[in-house]
Scaffold this active site. Structure first.
Site, PDB file in Angstrom:
ATOM      1  N   ARG A  43      14.333  -5.489   0.464  1.00 51.13           N
ATOM      2  CA  ARG A  43      14.854  -4.316  -0.268  1.00 51.13           C
ATOM      3  C   ARG A  43      16.164  -3.800   0.332  1.00 51.13           C
ATOM      4  O   ARG A  43      17.001  -3.266  -0.393  1.00 51.13           O
ATOM      5  CB  ARG A  43      13.805  -3.211  -0.300  1.00 51.13           C
ATOM      6  CG  ARG A  43      12.720  -3.504  -1.316  1.00 51.13           C
ATOM      7  CD  ARG A  43      11.674  -2.433  -1.353  1.00 51.13           C
ATOM      8  NE  ARG A  43      10.864  -2.520  -2.556  1.00 51.13           N
ATOM      9  CZ  ARG A  43       9.827  -1.750  -2.800  1.00 51.13           C
ATOM     10  NH1 ARG A  43       9.445  -0.828  -1.920  1.00 51.13           N
ATOM     11  NH2 ARG A  43       9.149  -1.875  -3.926  1.00 51.13           N
ATOM     12  N   LYS A  49      -7.464  -6.576 -10.883  1.00 55.23           N
ATOM     13  CA  LYS A  49      -8.149  -5.825 -11.934  1.00 55.23           C
ATOM     14  C   LYS A  49      -7.492  -5.873 -13.309  1.00 55.23           C
ATOM     15  O   LYS A  49      -6.281  -5.801 -13.426  1.00 55.23           O
ATOM     16  CB  LYS A  49      -8.216  -4.364 -11.527  1.00 55.23           C
ATOM     17  CG  LYS A  49      -9.113  -4.121 -10.341  1.00 55.23           C
ATOM     18  CD  LYS A  49      -9.111  -2.641 -10.033  1.00 55.23           C
ATOM     19  CE  LYS A  49      -9.915  -2.366  -8.782  1.00 55.23           C
ATOM     20  NZ  LYS A  49      -9.454  -1.134  -8.150  1.00 55.23           N
ATOM     21  N   GLY A 108       5.262  -7.058  -6.330  1.00 51.35           N
ATOM     22  CA  GLY A 108       3.911  -6.934  -5.779  1.00 51.35           C
ATOM     23  C   GLY A 108       3.459  -8.135  -4.967  1.00 51.35           C
ATOM     24  O   GLY A 108       4.242  -8.801  -4.303  1.00 51.35           O
ATOM     25  N   GLY A 146       5.246  -1.270  -8.989  1.00 52.37           N
ATOM     26  CA  GLY A 146       4.902  -0.396 -10.116  1.00 52.37           C
ATOM     27  C   GLY A 146       6.022  -0.296 -11.140  1.00 52.37           C
ATOM     28  O   GLY A 146       5.774  -0.307 -12.349  1.00 52.37           O
TER      29      GLY A 146
HETATM   30  N1  LIG Z   1     -11.013 -13.712  -7.374  1.00 48.63           N
HETATM   31  C1  LIG Z   1     -10.628 -12.618  -6.703  1.00 48.63           C
HETATM   32  N2  LIG Z   1     -11.528 -11.781  -6.182  1.00 48.63           N
HETATM   33  C2  LIG Z   1     -11.153 -10.685  -5.495  1.00 48.63           C
HETATM   34  N3  LIG Z   1      -9.872 -10.353  -5.281  1.00 48.63           N
HETATM   35  C3  LIG Z   1      -8.925 -11.156  -5.782  1.00 48.63           C
HETATM   36  C4  LIG Z   1      -9.258 -12.328  -6.512  1.00 48.63           C
HETATM   37  N4  LIG Z   1      -8.112 -12.920  -6.884  1.00 48.63           N
HETATM   38  C5  LIG Z   1      -7.110 -12.174  -6.394  1.00 48.63           C
HETATM   39  N5  LIG Z   1      -7.593 -11.114  -5.729  1.00 48.63           N
HETATM   40  C6  LIG Z   1      -6.841 -10.106  -4.992  1.00 48.63           C
HETATM   41  O1  LIG Z   1      -5.986  -9.382  -5.850  1.00 48.63           O
HETATM   42  C7  LIG Z   1      -5.044  -8.750  -5.032  1.00 48.63           C
HETATM   43  C8  LIG Z   1      -3.781  -8.531  -5.790  1.00 48.63           C
HETATM   44  O2  LIG Z   1      -4.078  -7.804  -6.926  1.00 48.63           O
HETATM   45  P1  LIG Z   1      -3.038  -6.849  -7.607  1.00 48.63           P
HETATM   46  O3  LIG Z   1      -3.558  -6.579  -8.954  1.00 48.63           O
HETATM   47  O4  LIG Z   1      -2.748  -5.716  -6.704  1.00 48.63           O
HETATM   48  O5  LIG Z   1      -1.786  -7.851  -7.672  1.00 48.63           O
HETATM   49  P2  LIG Z   1      -0.252  -7.587  -7.757  1.00 48.63           P
HETATM   50  O6  LIG Z   1       0.021  -6.914  -9.033  1.00 48.63           O
HETATM   51  O7  LIG Z   1       0.464  -8.827  -7.466  1.00 48.63           O
HETATM   52  O8  LIG Z   1       0.107  -6.588  -6.591  1.00 48.63           O
HETATM   53  P3  LIG Z   1       0.719  -5.116  -6.661  1.00 48.63           P
HETATM   54  O9  LIG Z   1      -0.376  -4.220  -7.179  1.00 48.63           O
HETATM   55  O10 LIG Z   1       1.055  -4.881  -5.226  1.00 48.63           O
HETATM   56  O11 LIG Z   1       1.895  -5.176  -7.590  1.00 48.63           O
HETATM   57  C9  LIG Z   1      -4.828  -9.631  -3.826  1.00 48.63           C
HETATM   58  O12 LIG Z   1      -5.061  -8.862  -2.674  1.00 48.63           O
HETATM   59  C10 LIG Z   1      -5.883 -10.721  -3.996  1.00 48.63           C
HETATM   60  O13 LIG Z   1      -6.586 -11.013  -2.807  1.00 48.63           O
HETATM   61  O1  LIG Z   2       6.921   0.303  -3.067  1.00 45.71           O
HETATM   62  C1  LIG Z   2       7.053   0.801  -4.195  1.00 45.71           C
HETATM   63  O2  LIG Z   2       6.449   0.377  -5.203  1.00 45.71           O
HETATM   64  C2  LIG Z   2       8.064   1.887  -4.372  1.00 45.71           C
HETATM   65  O3  LIG Z   2       8.839   2.071  -3.231  1.00 45.71           O
HETATM   66  C3  LIG Z   2       7.410   3.167  -4.827  1.00 45.71           C
HETATM   67  O4  LIG Z   2       6.572   3.671  -3.821  1.00 45.71           O
HETATM   68  P1  LIG Z   2       5.425   4.707  -4.219  1.00 45.71           P
HETATM   69  O5  LIG Z   2       4.393   3.938  -5.002  1.00 45.71           O
HETATM   70  O6  LIG Z   2       4.885   5.261  -2.921  1.00 45.71           O
HETATM   71  O7  LIG Z   2       6.042   5.781  -5.080  1.00 45.71           O
END
Ligand SMILES: Nc1ncnc2c1ncn2[C@@H]1O[C@H](COP(=O)(O)OP(=O)(O)OP(=O)(O)O)[C@@H](O)[C@H]1O
Ligand SMILES: O=C(O)[C@H](O)COP(=O)(O)O
Length: 399
Positions: free
Chosen positions: A38, A200, A356, A379
């Site tokens: 970043r 989820k 993410g 997000g």
């Molecule tokens: N089959 C599974 N059972 C349980 N957890 C799982 C499974 N597959 C993936 N995960 C978990 O899902 C998590 C990521 O989910 P999330 O929805 O937060 O993904 P992301 O969108 O990439 O991340 P972020 O929310 O940071 O943007 C990881 O920590 C991973 O271990």
């Molecule tokens: O890491 C992020 O997604 C941004 O820096 C926003 O952070 P926040 O979810 O704490 O507002």
């Protein structure tokens, strides 16, 4: 879709003091930045402003402090030091944001200087978007530049506030992120394959919904796949599931079918008897998950199925891992998908990674430079992909 807001190119910055909101919300360990993505991403705008004779006041949040005053482990000083290290510029830091000390440091900023303020969230008024805060920050600059794409979905003081008092324009990162993440919906080169994983369904329902409107193929993996299995009438053992979302998942599948969007779900899975580093995996077919097993990763047949669809794509959007990739024994499916996505750019297509955990996965497999665009927002990128407007962008001057 073209970016519809003014950018730093549209204003005369020479001799001006620029108040710039960046997203230096970076991971720290023992006071050292462990991932500087970043900070690097903000450099093109900082460099442009400096080279065009502006003085620059940078501000950001870091983490989620309580807002009752300084929390030393969430200071922005390490990020300021990282910026100095990466650019070779003399970067000053002041351990104050809204007080006299900050105002004095800002007043000393001359053309070409760079000053970083302390964490904007050390005061609760930031998150409440208090006008006092906004006015104070706006008094630090002649022009406000928003380049904090990762925080542009937060209607908070330092993100949207200054725009009410001084001219507000976008930086290059914000412009590129918004352009990239919206253009895949406006005019994707087809076939457009969207891959969604992670834990989820509930947290990505808007994303799935919007993707069904534009993708040719939707690949669903990771923990969220099991809620879709339930909607199809399979049993899922002890896998992650969201009973309340089964009906909605079923509706999604119907919507996709009605629109002619191909949905690919795992055909086999790596399952384990518990969730843990010492858990051992075994492969089972999706209609045969034992009652006492949980799905932790996609299986080899699914890797092949997903990989073939991805390799045939001209545009790929990916968000969310295919399994519990943090544990090496369950990272194989995510790695296989990451490798298939990497081939898309090599073959002349476009691969966009929506922030993410997918970014963490790509870095783990050392594939970052093989992707067309990796979003710096978590997000924020999801909200854009859901089709939502970002408050930070809305507040800027129209082009
Ligand atoms: N089959 C599974 N059972 C349980 N957890 C799982 C499974 N597959 C993936 N995960 C978990 O899902 C998590 C990521 O989910 P999330 O929805 O937060 O993904 P992301 O969108 O990439 O991340 P972020 O929310 O940071 O943007 C990881 O920590 C991973 O271990
Ligand atoms: O890491 C992020 O997604 C941004 O820096 C926003 O952070 P926040 O979810 O704490 O507002």
């Amino acid at each position: 879709m073209a970016f519809t807001k003014k950018t730093v190119r549209d204003v005369d910055v020479e001799g001006k003091r620029i108040l710039m909101r960046v997203d230096f919300n970076v991971p720290l360990k023992d006071g050292v930045v462990t991932d500087d993505t970043r900070v690097r991403a903000a450099i093109p705008t900082i460099k442009y402003l400096k080279e065009h004779g502006a003085g620059i006041v940078l501000m950001s949040h870091l983490g989620r402090p309580k807002g009752d005053g300084p929390e030393p482990e969430l200071s922005l000083r390490p990020a300021a030091e990282k910026l100095a290290e990466l650019t070779g510029y003399d970067v000053k830091f002041v351990d104050d944001t809204y007080g006299e000390k900050a105002a004095e440091a800002v007043a000393a900023v001359k053309p070409g200087d760079i000053l970083v303020l302390e964490n904007v969230r050390f005061d609760k008024r930031e998150k409440k978007n208090d006008p006092e805060i906004a006015k104070r920050l706006a008094s630090y600059g002649d022009i406000f530049v928003l380049d904090a794409f990762g925080t542009a979905h937060r209607a908070q003081g330092s993100v949207v506030g200054p725009a009410a008092y001084i001219p507000a324009v976008a930086g290059f990162l914000l412009e590129k992120e918004v352009d990239t993440l919206t253009s895949i919906f406006a005019e994707p080169e087809r076939p457009f394959v969207a891959i969604v994983g992670g834990s989820k369904v509930s947290s990505k329902i808007g994303v799935l919904d919007h993707l069904i409107d534009s993708a040719d193929t939707l690949i669903i993996g990771g923990g969220m796949a099991y809620t879709f299995f339930l909607a199809q009438g399979h049993t899922v053992g002890t896998s992650l599931k969201e009973e309340d979302w089964v009906e909605r998942a079923g509706e999604m599948l119907k919507k996709a079918e009605a629109k002619g969007v191909k949905v690919l779900l795992p055909v086999d899975n790596v399952v384990a008897d518990h969730f843990g580093e010492d858990a051992k995996g075994e492969v089972v077919s999706s209609d045969d998950i034992p009652d006492d097993r949980m799905g932790m990763d996609i299986g080899p047949k699914t890797e092949q199925l997903f990989g073939d669809a991805i390799k045939g794509a001209k545009t790929v959007f990916w968000n969310g891992p295919m399994g519990v990739f943090e544990m090496d024994q369950f990272a194989h499916g995510t790695e296989a998908v990451a490798r298939a996505v990497a081939e898309v750019k090599a073959n002349g297509g476009t691969s966009i990674i929506g922030g993410g955990d997918s970014v963490a996965a790509i870095n783990k497999f050392d594939l970052a430079d093989k992707m067309s665009w990796i979003s710096t927002g978590g997000g924020a990128s999801m909200e854009l992909v859901e089709g939502k407007a970002l408050p930070g962008v809305e507040a800027l001057l129209d082009a």
